[in-house]
Design an enzyme around this catalytic site. Structure first.
Site, PDB file in Angstrom:
ATOM      1  N   HIS A  85      -2.562  91.906  25.105  1.00 41.42           N
ATOM      2  CA  HIS A  85      -3.328  92.673  24.131  1.00 41.42           C
ATOM      3  C   HIS A  85      -2.690  92.631  22.744  1.00 41.42           C
ATOM      4  O   HIS A  85      -3.365  92.409  21.741  1.00 41.42           O
ATOM      5  CB  HIS A  85      -3.463  94.122  24.607  1.00 41.42           C
ATOM      6  N   GLY A 135      16.018  52.377   9.892  1.00 39.03           N
ATOM      7  CA  GLY A 135      16.771  53.626   9.810  1.00 39.03           C
ATOM      8  C   GLY A 135      17.685  53.546   8.597  1.00 39.03           C
ATOM      9  O   GLY A 135      18.811  53.028   8.687  1.00 39.03           O
ATOM     10  N   SER A 136      17.213  54.031   7.467  1.00 35.72           N
ATOM     11  CA  SER A 136      17.937  53.791   6.213  1.00 35.72           C
ATOM     12  C   SER A 136      19.285  54.508   6.168  1.00 35.72           C
ATOM     13  O   SER A 136      20.195  54.074   5.458  1.00 35.72           O
ATOM     14  CB  SER A 136      17.073  54.207   5.018  1.00 35.72           C
ATOM     15  N   ASN A 137      19.461  55.580   6.924  1.00 37.38           N
ATOM     16  CA  ASN A 137      20.742  56.290   6.904  1.00 37.38           C
ATOM     17  C   ASN A 137      21.859  55.410   7.458  1.00 37.38           C
ATOM     18  O   ASN A 137      22.887  55.173   6.804  1.00 37.38           O
ATOM     19  CB  ASN A 137      20.645  57.586   7.710  1.00 37.38           C
ATOM     20  N   ASP A 138      21.672  54.924   8.708  1.00 45.73           N
ATOM     21  CA  ASP A 138      22.705  54.088   9.307  1.00 45.73           C
ATOM     22  C   ASP A 138      22.804  52.734   8.626  1.00 45.73           C
ATOM     23  O   ASP A 138      23.903  52.172   8.487  1.00 45.73           O
ATOM     24  CB  ASP A 138      22.429  53.897  10.809  1.00 45.73           C
ATOM     25  N   CYS A 162      11.798  55.025   8.828  1.00 41.55           N
ATOM     26  CA  CYS A 162      11.806  56.417   9.292  1.00 41.55           C
ATOM     27  C   CYS A 162      13.034  57.172   8.794  1.00 41.55           C
ATOM     28  O   CYS A 162      13.308  58.275   9.249  1.00 41.55           O
ATOM     29  CB  CYS A 162      11.743  56.472  10.817  1.00 41.55           C
ATOM     30  N   GLU A 198      18.852  49.218  11.891  1.00 44.31           N
ATOM     31  CA  GLU A 198      19.842  50.097  11.266  1.00 44.31           C
ATOM     32  C   GLU A 198      21.231  49.468  11.222  1.00 44.31           C
ATOM     33  O   GLU A 198      22.195  50.101  10.798  1.00 44.31           O
ATOM     34  CB  GLU A 198      19.886  51.430  12.016  1.00 44.31           C
ATOM     35  N   ARG A 221      11.886  57.492  19.618  1.00 43.68           N
ATOM     36  CA  ARG A 221      13.196  56.848  19.753  1.00 43.68           C
ATOM     37  C   ARG A 221      13.884  57.370  21.008  1.00 43.68           C
ATOM     38  O   ARG A 221      14.031  58.581  21.200  1.00 43.68           O
ATOM     39  CB  ARG A 221      14.057  57.151  18.526  1.00 43.68           C
TER      40      ARG A 221
END
Length: 832
Positions: free
Chosen positions: A458, A739-742, A789, A718, A616
């Site tokens: 409720h 994976g642009s970071n790695d 990504c 990556e 992934r």
């Protein structure tokens, strides 16, 4: 003695009949028998031929109610009583409501109305095979009298107002319901009480707030054969997600016993989500399952002087789901049929709010009520609202989030409905649970927090209708929170609602969704939390470019997969006990991992179906795996886990491949059993083409063979080797995701977690951009899809434009960056 009339003459003329059989009415008869009874009749007539079980019965009519009010001269008295009604004054409202109900209860039913109800009840008893036992030697009149006394079929007696289920108002719960009613005198008495309940405090207040004239609304009473769910289970289901409005799911709640406990919020029920599109294709798409507490159940009170009572549920039953997966799927199919029928009748999409029950004697499922859902279906879809906290503090209480909003104010703890007069507008109502008697103050609250209840109780329903956040099923809210505490209620952080200490700053972002441009470059979204997936699906995009398993494993599973595979060999007994508790209900421990992972991936895939969802596979580092329950026993000590035993190198390794098998089985379940073939698995940190082949071979062993059932497999780009050998990787995988970071870290040779070199980390570095240009060129040459990504396009608009110039297929962005980046890319594409 009560006079009887034949079943065949009980409803000669609908407009002036006292009683109508449910199968003789439909949605066109709401003015005669109210929304609830008209809906039951509609389902009996139209949907029982399609296999939906609906218990039958009869309804007293609006004509019967008005006949009673008119012949007794009650309308004039009631109008005088309400002349100085003030629904904002709780004491005034209570006094007027009490007097109105007393007037009706102290006025006997006309004999002709009693006779009509009695005759219908006798015929209902005969329909269900009940034959009275008559002693020999009685006169004919005595036989009739004994027959009437001996009929004893158990029925539910429910109120049904003629203004119910209008498009902008739900009168659910405004009047009374009586369960397990036996015998003609008790049926007539319960009907009389239902008539009086048209003037409950909450009904008076609700009609006033919605602008309904008290004397234009009439009351019908439904008398329906009871389903013996006291011996089994019952619950509520919606053909739409009640929180986000995501309309491709059926949301089902279930608890043991009669359904009142679920509706009233007296128990925390089990919860299930079923995906409608692939259910229609014959799959078994149970997206989510959540085990509720189910501490008590309502059963028949046999010989106890009351109709029902609550009893404790055993620990073994509480640890099991109240219904089976097959029953969940059957209920979901029925919900779809009901929704489809009502949508056709109403000429537009009509999500439904449905009550169901399982008969413990026959093990059959039944639908006992259905009405249109009146909150999410009426919301505007042209503006996206997003509530965000701008600061944080200590979390005082947690529970189930209702409404994706944030509210705040001073707490007001009230444990007894008699004390609601203490409540002040703008406060946060904190209580054990609510029922319709609380509604006069709920509309004044800034938020609601309850100890008990699930997302269909409720308090949850009224909070949604009022447009305020609520947190239900907290267990200890009334013990932790004190009247006068300044608190912030956040339901904007996923499935779990949090009560924070203090009045925290927050903002509401509104984004118009009309006339958004289309882009040649696909705009995808990064999604980590399955609990946010249904909400995020309302953001216009082309699918999911990165869904991470790490969030699901860390938050929903919490156990190292090898600790489940080798559970009996675990050395730490405390950890073993914790895992035992966490996996309760799973005799085979590895099934827990597969089940939870499949549900998490399935929820994300369903939210964006049929658009592609790239998931992934697990990419924890060894130190992160070690932090999972039981992980320390299976993980090595590495000097630099970032470039150590991670990603693909684990999947085919004899020390880990049994754990990777669980991931593959979860993905197979999502694709093959749930039918969510839009899921594309992606392999992270794959250093060499040979590693790629070995991983694909492991996947094939467990039913994930590239090319079968449309299965595509992507690889993360990556590592510089992914770029340099992109032609070779293109022969193994169907696509790349940068994976642009790695890739930045490994191209520039720095540790992105080190503050000492943080200033050098920049995806816009010329070397990184050269690597990206090279792999996009090679992917296109090999006719392979390629997207990105990583974080960079979300942070830097100029980087997104650089990618568009190179002709990248897709850009996957964080949710808060999707719309602004979409608009930016649309402008850039227009001038290219």
């Amino acid at each position: 003695m009560v006079n009887t009339i034949s079943e065949g003459t009980a409803s000669k003329t609908k407009e002036n009949a006292f009683v109508l059989w449910l199968e003789d009415v439909g949605l066109a008869d709401i003015s005669l028998v109210g929304g609830k009874n008209a809906s039951l009749g509609e389902m009996i007539r139209q949907l029982t031929p399609k296999g939906i079980n609906v218990p039958t019965g009869f309804a007293t009519t609006a004509y019967a109610y008005r006949y009673f009010i008119k012949t007794a001269g009650l309308e004039k008295q009631l109008r005088q009583l309400f002349a100085d009604l003030d629904v904002e004054d709780v004491n005034n409202l209570r006094e007027r409501g009490k007097q109105a109900r007393s007037m009706i209860l102290n006025t006997p039913f006309p004999k002709e109305l009693q006779a009509a109800i009695a005759t219908a009840y006798f015929n209902l008893c005969r329909r269900y095979g009940e034959e009275p036992k008559i002693s020999p030697g009685l006169t004919e009149e005595e036989k009739i009298y004994c027959q009437q006394l001996s009929y004893n079929t158990d029925v539910a007696v429910r109120s049904s107002a003629t203004a119910e289920d209008l498009p902008d108002a739900s009168f659910a719960g405004q009047q009374e319901t009586y369960l397990n009613v036996h015998g003609v005198s008790n049926v007539i008495e319960s009907c009389h009480k239902c008539f009086a309940s048209i003037f409950t405090d909450r009904a008076i207040s609700y009609r006033t707030s919605k602008g309904f004239d008290h004397f234009e609304v009439a009351l019908s009473v439904g008398v329906q054969k009871m389903v013996r769910s006291d011996l089994a289970s019952s619950g509520v289901m919606f053909s739409i997600d009640t929180e986000t409005g995501f309309n491709n799911t059926v949301f089902i709640t279930a608890a043991y016993g009669l359904g009142e406990n679920v509706v009233q919020g007296a128990v925390n029920p089990d919860e299930f989500f079923v995906f409608k599109p692939t259910l229609a294709q014959g799959y078994r798409p149970i997206l989510k399952k959540r085990l509720g507490g189910k501490e008590i159940k309502m059963i028949y009170d046999l010989g106890g002087g009351k109709q029902t009572k609550n009893v404790p549920v055993s620990n073994s039953e509480r640890c099991q789901y109240a219904i089976t997966d097959d029953e969940v799927l059957q209920l979901a199919r029925w919900a779809c049929l009901i929704e489809e029928h009502y949508s056709q009748i109403r000429g537009g999409y009509t999500p439904m709010d449905i009550e169901w029950a399982k008969d413990g004697q026959t093990n059959q499922l039944f639908i006992v009520q259905a009405r249109p859902e009146t909150v999410q279906s009426l919301k505007s879809s042209n503006v996206l609202k997003n509530y965000q906290l701008r600061e944080t503090s200590s979390v005082l209480v947690r529970g189930r989030a209702v409404g994706e909003m944030i509210g705040q104010g001073k707490a007001r703890v009230i444990l007894d409905v008699d004390k609601i007069g203490q409540f002040q507008a703008g406060e946060v109502l904190v209580t054990n649970k609510t029922d319709p008697d609380w509604e006069p103050i709920m509309k004044k609250a800034s938020a609601i927090v309850t100890n008990q209840g699930g997302r269909t109780c409720h308090a949850a329903i009224i909070a949604r209708e009022m447009g305020i956040p609520a947190i239900v099923g907290c267990n200890n809210a009334t013990g932790v929170l004190k009247t006068g505490d300044e608190i912030t209620i956040s339901c904007a952080e996923g499935d779990e609602g949090k009560v924070y200490q203090g009045l925290l700053a927050f903002e509401v972002l509104e984004t118009p969704l009309e006339n958004l441009p289309r882009t040649r470059t696909q705009i995808l979204m990064n999604v980590g939390n399955p609990e946010e997936a249904f909400s995020l699906a309302s953001i216009p995009c082309d699918g999911v470019g990165l869904a991470r398993l790490e969030f699901i494993i860390a938050n929903h599973i919490r156990v190292h997969p090898l600790a489940l595979v080798e559970f009996d060999q675990l050395q730490d007994q405390l950890v073993k006990q914790e895992i035992e508790t966490l996996t309760s209900g799973y005799p085979v421990k590895t099934d827990f991992f597969i089940d939870k992972l499949a549900q998490g991936v399935g929820a994300i895939a369903a939210a964006f179906y049929p658009k592609p969802v790239v998931v992934r596979m697990s990419d924890f580092k060894s130190n992160e795996y070690a932090n999972l329950l039981g992980g320390k026993q299976f993980e090595p000590q590495e000097e630099n886990p970032m470039i150590g035993w991670r990603g693909a190198s684990r999947y085919y390794d004899d020390k880990y491949k049994a754990a990777y098998a669980l991931e593959c089985l979860a993905f197979k379940r999502v694709r093959d059993e749930m039918g969510l073939t839009n899921v594309i698995p992606m392999i992270p940190f794959c250093r060499t083409p040979e590693e790629g082949r070995r991983v694909l071979a492991e996947m094939a062993k467990h039913g994930l063979k590239r090319g079968e059932n449309g299965l595509e497999v992507y690889v993360m780009c990556e590592i510089p080797s992914n770029v340099i050998l992109a032609d070779e990787f293109s022969q193994i995988f169907d696509g790349f995701s940068i994976g642009s970071n790695d890739l930045t870290q490994l191209t520039l040779g720095l540790d992105r977690d080190s503050a000492l070199v943080a200033s050098i980390f920049d995806e816009r570095n010329a070397a990184v951009k050269a690597m990206i240009e090279m792999v996009i060129t090679k992917a296109k040459r090999n006719q392979r899809k390629i997207g990105i990504c990583g974080q960079a396009p979300s942070d830097y608009p100029e980087f997104a434009r650089f990618l568009v110039e190179l002709g990248i297929d897709s850009i996957s962005l964080n949710p808060d960056s999707v719309l602004k980046t979409l608009l930016d890319i649309a402008k850039f594409e227009a001038i290219q």
